[in-house]
Design an enzyme around this catalytic site. Sequence first.
Site, PDB file in Angstrom:
ATOM      1  N   CYS A   1       1.033  -7.056  -7.275  1.00  0.00           N
ATOM      2  CA  CYS A   1       2.368  -7.427  -6.801  1.00  0.00           C
ATOM      3  C   CYS A   1       2.266  -8.369  -5.606  1.00  0.00           C
ATOM      4  CB  CYS A   1       3.133  -6.188  -6.368  1.00  0.00           C
ATOM      5  SG  CYS A   1       3.661  -5.169  -7.727  1.00  0.00           S
TER       6      CYS A   1
ATOM      7  N   ASP B   1       7.300   2.342  -1.463  1.00  0.00           N
ATOM      8  CA  ASP B   1       7.580   2.163  -2.892  1.00  0.00           C
ATOM      9  C   ASP B   1       8.986   2.634  -3.290  1.00  0.00           C
ATOM     10  OD1 ASP B   1       5.183   0.957  -3.319  1.00  0.00           O
ATOM     11  OD2 ASP B   1       4.224   2.637  -4.335  1.00  0.00           O
TER      12      ASP B   1
ATOM     13  N   ARG C   1       4.417  -2.351 -15.954  1.00  0.00           N
ATOM     14  CA  ARG C   1       3.179  -1.961 -15.270  1.00  0.00           C
ATOM     15  C   ARG C   1       3.319  -0.560 -14.680  1.00  0.00           C
ATOM     16  NH1 ARG C   1       2.189  -5.114 -10.568  1.00  0.00           N
ATOM     17  NH2 ARG C   1       0.748  -3.415 -10.361  1.00  0.00           N
TER      18      ARG C   1
ATOM     19  N   LYS D   1       1.254   6.925 -11.797  1.00  0.00           N
ATOM     20  CA  LYS D   1       0.418   5.726 -11.967  1.00  0.00           C
ATOM     21  C   LYS D   1      -0.623   5.639 -10.862  1.00  0.00           C
ATOM     22  CE  LYS D   1       1.855   1.476 -10.416  1.00  0.00           C
ATOM     23  NZ  LYS D   1       0.791   0.832  -9.621  1.00  0.00           N
ATOM     24  N   ASN D   2      -0.176   5.798  -9.616  1.00  0.00           N
ATOM     25  CA  ASN D   2      -1.087   5.569  -8.491  1.00  0.00           C
ATOM     26  C   ASN D   2      -2.118   6.680  -8.309  1.00  0.00           C
ATOM     27  OD1 ASN D   2       0.146   3.176  -8.063  1.00  0.00           O
ATOM     28  ND2 ASN D   2       1.152   3.736  -6.139  1.00  0.00           N
TER      29      ASN D   2
ATOM     30  N   ARG E   1      -1.853  -8.550   1.590  1.00  0.00           N
ATOM     31  CA  ARG E   1      -2.617  -7.441   1.022  1.00  0.00           C
ATOM     32  C   ARG E   1      -4.127  -7.690   0.996  1.00  0.00           C
ATOM     33  NH1 ARG E   1       0.504  -4.863  -4.015  1.00  0.00           N
ATOM     34  NH2 ARG E   1      -0.319  -2.928  -3.181  1.00  0.00           N
TER      35      ARG E   1
HETATM   36  C1  UD1 Z   1      -0.983   1.448  -2.492  1.00  0.00           C
HETATM   37  C2  UD1 Z   1      -0.118   1.674  -3.687  1.00  0.00           C
HETATM   38  C3  UD1 Z   1       1.191   0.933  -3.523  1.00  0.00           C
HETATM   39  C4  UD1 Z   1       1.875   1.315  -2.219  1.00  0.00           C
HETATM   40  C5  UD1 Z   1       0.914   1.194  -1.035  1.00  0.00           C
HETATM   41  C6  UD1 Z   1       1.481   1.748   0.261  1.00  0.00           C
HETATM   42  C7  UD1 Z   1      -1.752   1.989  -5.463  1.00  0.00           C
HETATM   43  C8  UD1 Z   1      -2.400   1.438  -6.680  1.00  0.00           C
HETATM   44  N1  UD1 Z   1      -0.836   1.193  -4.875  1.00  0.00           N
HETATM   45  O1  UD1 Z   1      -1.258   0.058  -2.413  1.00  0.00           O
HETATM   46  O2  UD1 Z   1       2.028   1.279  -4.630  1.00  0.00           O
HETATM   47  O3  UD1 Z   1       2.974   0.486  -1.983  1.00  0.00           O
HETATM   48  O4  UD1 Z   1      -0.306   1.891  -1.320  1.00  0.00           O
HETATM   49  O5  UD1 Z   1       1.847   3.067   0.086  1.00  0.00           O
HETATM   50  O6  UD1 Z   1      -2.012   3.096  -5.056  1.00  0.00           O
HETATM   51  N2  UD1 Z   1      -4.368  -3.440   4.468  1.00  0.00           N
HETATM   52  C9  UD1 Z   1      -5.207  -4.226   5.241  1.00  0.00           C
HETATM   53  N3  UD1 Z   1      -6.534  -4.288   4.893  1.00  0.00           N
HETATM   54  C10 UD1 Z   1      -7.065  -3.600   3.838  1.00  0.00           C
HETATM   55  C11 UD1 Z   1      -6.210  -2.793   3.080  1.00  0.00           C
HETATM   56  C12 UD1 Z   1      -4.852  -2.725   3.405  1.00  0.00           C
HETATM   57  O7  UD1 Z   1      -4.775  -4.871   6.191  1.00  0.00           O
HETATM   58  O8  UD1 Z   1      -8.282  -3.707   3.593  1.00  0.00           O
HETATM   59  C13 UD1 Z   1      -2.934  -3.369   4.820  1.00  0.00           C
HETATM   60  C14 UD1 Z   1      -2.005  -3.927   3.737  1.00  0.00           C
HETATM   61  O9  UD1 Z   1      -1.875  -5.310   3.829  1.00  0.00           O
HETATM   62  C15 UD1 Z   1      -0.712  -3.177   4.021  1.00  0.00           C
HETATM   63  C16 UD1 Z   1      -1.199  -1.812   4.509  1.00  0.00           C
HETATM   64  O10 UD1 Z   1      -2.548  -1.998   4.904  1.00  0.00           O
HETATM   65  O11 UD1 Z   1       0.003  -3.806   5.048  1.00  0.00           O
HETATM   66  C17 UD1 Z   1      -1.136  -0.715   3.478  1.00  0.00           C
HETATM   67  O12 UD1 Z   1      -1.736  -1.158   2.280  1.00  0.00           O
HETATM   68  P1  UD1 Z   1      -2.483  -0.180   1.285  1.00  0.00           P
HETATM   69  O13 UD1 Z   1      -2.172   1.234   1.614  1.00  0.00           O
HETATM   70  O14 UD1 Z   1      -3.913  -0.580   1.198  1.00  0.00           O
HETATM   71  O15 UD1 Z   1      -1.781  -0.535  -0.093  1.00  0.00           O
HETATM   72  P2  UD1 Z   1      -2.457  -0.464  -1.502  1.00  0.00           P
HETATM   73  O16 UD1 Z   1      -3.520   0.565  -1.477  1.00  0.00           O
HETATM   74  O17 UD1 Z   1      -2.767  -1.824  -1.977  1.00  0.00           O
END
Ligand code: UD1
Length: 421
Positions: free
Chosen positions: A117, A308, A400, A22-23, A122
């Site tokens: 989620c 995850d 999802r 999915k990701n 986030r």
């Molecule tokens: C993706 C995955 C999700 C997985 C996560 C971590 C997808 C669609 N989803 O989510 O399944 O659990 O990676 O492996 O690929 N953060 C900030 N600022 C930002 C962006 C992120 O502070 O602009 C923080 C987040 O709050 C979190 C950390 O960085 O604490 C990691 O988040 P991130 O890797 O961005 O997660 P996703 O990409 O949303």
Amino acid sequence: MDKLIITGGSQLSGELRISGAKNAALPVLAATLLSEEPVSIGNIPHLHDITTTMQLLGQMGIRLTIDEKMNIEVDSSSITKYEAPYDLVKTMRASILVLGPLLARFGEAHVSFPGGCAIGTRPVDIHIDSLIKMGADIRVEAGYIHAKASRLKGCKLVLDKVTVTGTENLLMAAVLAEGVTIIENAAKEPEVSDLALFLNAMGAKISGIDTDILTIEGVLKLDAKNIHYNIIPDRIEAGTYLVAAAITKGRVLLKDVRPDLLDAVIDKLREAGADISTGDDWIELNMHGKKPKAVNVRTAPYPAFPTDMQAQFTAMNSVAEGVGIITETVFENRFMHVQEMQRMGADIQLESNTAICKGINQLTGAPVMATDLRASASLVLAGLVAKGETLVDRIYHIDRGYDHIEEKLSQLGASIRRISG
Ligand code: UD1
């Protein structure tokens, strides 16, 4: 709303085919926005988030066709709207992934702030601040990110945190930028690499793939012809079924999988007592009828143990031999499954970002509520070993991210069925 009813007690045994990730599929579909030519994507999983992404691209005027084998043909030559509306984005945080490609190719994007989620705040500040550094003009108004740029400019970006979708968005933005972009502290998750390989297949110039420094030499357009790209297998789906076999003292042979992407998970399962063998594209786990031992787990970005898989290991520890400590370092609010497991009798103590799990003999079936994607999966796992019936509500979260979960688990001998309404 659909629910799953699981009667615990079956020892799982059998073979399963793992679906596409999915990701990886979500960013790859978003990246088709960058292509001047039609592209074809294979090994797409059958998931609600994929349908949402197709709707999202479709409402922009993109033509998508899907065949019975889940190959999707995408033609982004005519786009009429540069918008990701709230209605679609609210159910899927990954919709933010259209921001980078829309801005890079069309100079304009209007994207609602994401939902998805509820596992912490986030934010998307790193996506936005980095695009501004690349020359974008970004305004946040009424829940929307409005971005404009005549042509983005390459620059050096040092990300404050390792962010998966952040790295992906910036990669997609940088491929059409003027000059060279260097992304430092980039996410190294296999799904980021899969996206980078797909972008290169379309004509992008990305080097440093699989490392935390990505260098992108901007090109004027991506116009490679006759591209067919297969998505990598889903390592989290695979990990979840490995735990399903381990928690039930069973055996499973997974096919169409990439064991090399699951090192941290396989190590922990071996520590839990699983006998695991692997080949290029298969993994076999056998518990030989033994109960798993509790393990300590600390989540962190790839190649460390994936966040995850945290909820699934919490479920396993709750019925394992001994005490296991789970530490979550990626998301601050990712223990919502613990409360539900406690309702099933689990002995888990929460202390800020740590869950101390004392394995008990048996959980008791209960009605429980799925709160996010992986938490839902962990409740299904708990249900597999609970005494009596577990009813998992709000399983739209599971749909999802898990392709036909009840069919796959039934194939392994689980007693699980879906009820509607
Ligand atoms: C993706 C995955 C999700 C997985 C996560 C971590 C997808 C669609 N989803 O989510 O399944 O659990 O990676 O492996 O690929 N953060 C900030 N600022 C930002 C962006 C992120 O502070 O602009 C923080 C987040 O709050 C979190 C950390 O960085 O604490 C990691 O988040 P991130 O890797 O961005 O997660 P996703 O990409 O949303």
